[in-house]
Design an enzyme around this catalytic site. Sequence first.
Site, mmCIF file in Angstrom:
data_model
loop_
_atom_site.group_PDB
_atom_site.id
_atom_site.type_symbol
_atom_site.label_atom_id
_atom_site.label_comp_id
_atom_site.label_asym_id
_atom_site.label_seq_id
_atom_site.Cartn_x
_atom_site.Cartn_y
_atom_site.Cartn_z
ATOM 1 N N GLU A 1 -1.942 30.591 -21.910
ATOM 2 C CA GLU A 1 -2.159 31.215 -23.227
ATOM 3 C C GLU A 1 -3.435 32.044 -23.339
ATOM 4 O O GLU A 1 -4.185 31.914 -24.305
ATOM 5 C CB GLU A 1 -2.151 30.126 -24.309
ATOM 6 C CG GLU A 1 -0.857 29.335 -24.334
ATOM 7 C CD GLU A 1 -0.831 28.279 -25.443
ATOM 8 O OE1 GLU A 1 -1.870 28.018 -26.076
ATOM 9 O OE2 GLU A 1 0.258 27.713 -25.670
ATOM 10 N N ASN B 1 1.044 31.121 -17.647
ATOM 11 C CA ASN B 1 1.996 30.566 -18.623
ATOM 12 C C ASN B 1 1.593 30.987 -20.036
ATOM 13 O O ASN B 1 0.413 30.917 -20.399
ATOM 14 C CB ASN B 1 1.959 29.037 -18.502
ATOM 15 C CG ASN B 1 3.059 28.322 -19.239
ATOM 16 O OD1 ASN B 1 4.238 28.611 -19.023
ATOM 17 N ND2 ASN B 1 2.694 27.373 -20.099
ATOM 18 N N HIS C 1 9.192 28.737 -26.879
ATOM 19 C CA HIS C 1 9.326 27.927 -28.094
ATOM 20 C C HIS C 1 9.944 28.852 -29.150
ATOM 21 O O HIS C 1 9.246 29.648 -29.771
ATOM 22 C CB HIS C 1 7.952 27.441 -28.576
ATOM 23 C CG HIS C 1 7.276 26.503 -27.633
ATOM 24 N ND1 HIS C 1 7.745 25.231 -27.389
ATOM 25 C CD2 HIS C 1 6.169 26.643 -26.861
ATOM 26 C CE1 HIS C 1 6.937 24.631 -26.521
ATOM 27 N NE2 HIS C 1 5.985 25.463 -26.180
ATOM 28 N N GLU D 1 8.708 25.597 -21.356
ATOM 29 C CA GLU D 1 8.529 24.666 -22.488
ATOM 30 C C GLU D 1 9.615 24.894 -23.539
ATOM 31 O O GLU D 1 9.352 24.883 -24.740
ATOM 32 C CB GLU D 1 7.142 24.860 -23.116
ATOM 33 C CG GLU D 1 6.003 24.710 -22.131
ATOM 34 C CD GLU D 1 4.616 24.836 -22.755
ATOM 35 O OE1 GLU D 1 4.474 24.734 -23.987
ATOM 36 O OE2 GLU D 1 3.663 25.038 -21.992
ATOM 37 N N ASP E 1 12.164 24.999 -26.330
ATOM 38 C CA ASP E 1 12.751 24.282 -27.462
ATOM 39 C C ASP E 1 13.226 25.341 -28.456
ATOM 40 O O ASP E 1 12.690 26.445 -28.490
ATOM 41 C CB ASP E 1 11.831 23.224 -28.100
ATOM 42 C CG ASP E 1 10.433 23.705 -28.437
ATOM 43 O OD1 ASP E 1 10.219 24.915 -28.586
ATOM 44 O OD2 ASP E 1 9.540 22.834 -28.566
HETATM 45 C C1 XIL Z 1 1.508 20.302 -26.975
HETATM 46 C C2 XIL Z 1 1.972 18.861 -26.837
HETATM 47 O O1 XIL Z 1 3.384 18.839 -26.838
HETATM 48 C C3 XIL Z 1 1.423 18.021 -27.967
HETATM 49 O O2 XIL Z 1 1.703 16.639 -27.735
HETATM 50 C C4 XIL Z 1 -0.085 18.216 -28.099
HETATM 51 O O3 XIL Z 1 -0.547 17.525 -29.241
HETATM 52 C C5 XIL Z 1 -0.434 19.690 -28.196
HETATM 53 O O4 XIL Z 1 0.104 20.373 -27.087
HETATM 54 N N1 XIL Z 1 1.921 25.150 -25.493
HETATM 55 C C6 XIL Z 1 1.568 24.393 -24.396
HETATM 56 C C7 XIL Z 1 1.678 22.921 -24.449
HETATM 57 O O5 XIL Z 1 1.268 24.957 -23.344
HETATM 58 O O6 XIL Z 1 0.684 22.288 -23.681
HETATM 59 C C8 XIL Z 1 1.650 22.416 -25.851
HETATM 60 O O7 XIL Z 1 1.908 21.010 -25.827
HETATM 61 C C9 XIL Z 1 2.646 23.143 -26.718
HETATM 62 C C10 XIL Z 1 2.334 24.617 -26.768
#
Ligand code: XIL
Length: 301
Positions: free
Chosen positions: A127, A168, A205, A234, A236
């Site tokens: 990020e 990422n 996401h 990641e 969802d």
């Molecule tokens: C999130 C986790 O799922 C949570 O449990 C934590 O509180 C915060 O981080 N981007 C990412 C992940 O790269 O590491 C994040 O994970 C979600 C967004």
Amino acid sequence: ESTLGAAAAQSGRYFGTAISASRMSDSTYINIANREFNMITAENEMKMDATEPSQGQFNFTNGDRILNWALQNGKQVRGHALAWHSQQPGWMQNMSGSTLRQAMINHINGVAGHYKGKIHSWDVVNEAYADSGGGRRDSNLQRTGNDWIEVAFRTARAADPGAKLCYNDYNTDNWTWAKTQGVYNMVKDFKARGVPIDCVGFQSHFNSGSPYPSNYRTTLQNFADLGVDVQITELDIEGSGTTQAETYRKVVQDCLAVTRCNGITVWGVRDTDSWRASGTPLLFDGNGNKKAAYTATLEAL
Ligand code: XIL
């Protein structure tokens, strides 16, 4: 095939999930994770705050718990994440300049060194781009100098030469978005100059603010054409029912259409395990039952 991991393996890909150490004693949770997935990401346990809570004092207890469970059950592990503006330990948050730069290098050496030879792919930098404008996100790491990202990649390569090294990010799925173009140009530059980058992770996401884009496949292919693997890291998807299921289907179809899209990871097992405070973004419901999204995903693999 009857599981996500086995179905993905038919085309040489993996299908993963994020695991939380705190849920590993939940038998419903761990049984689904073991049955369905063949790639594991620690949801929080390999992050900077978890692995180096005091400067120079590393703690791998929970990261190792997840890694050992995965390896003992025949799975591979994505490392997440070596350098990030978020979830830094308190001691690092107000650091700057060469002190912070050296602390980042020491951190990468400590963590990637500990897991050397055991990690399929590392999210080396997470990020680093701003949500709009196409430039870098302001952060303490960015203020150490624009070369911090390539320094992180070179350090990680030396610490664990066997791991694939990924950049990422989120909101890099839509090809027309400035953030996507910013990351694309960085990767192109890295490849041109020989900075060791092997893969780009698309968090994916998807929600109403950043929905699944119809040009997702184009984005994945364009990055792959730079000479890197692409991974959905990641996933969802906000929503429910048929609409959600069909979006999962499209995501899988897009990955399978891109030769260098070599794996998909969903960010949690059941809806109730999701980091999203509300909603039902995952493949299993709170009772561990397969959702329509699961069936569509399995069919598409
Ligand atoms: C999130 C986790 O799922 C949570 O449990 C934590 O509180 C915060 O981080 N981007 C990412 C992940 O790269 O590491 C994040 O994970 C979600 C967004």
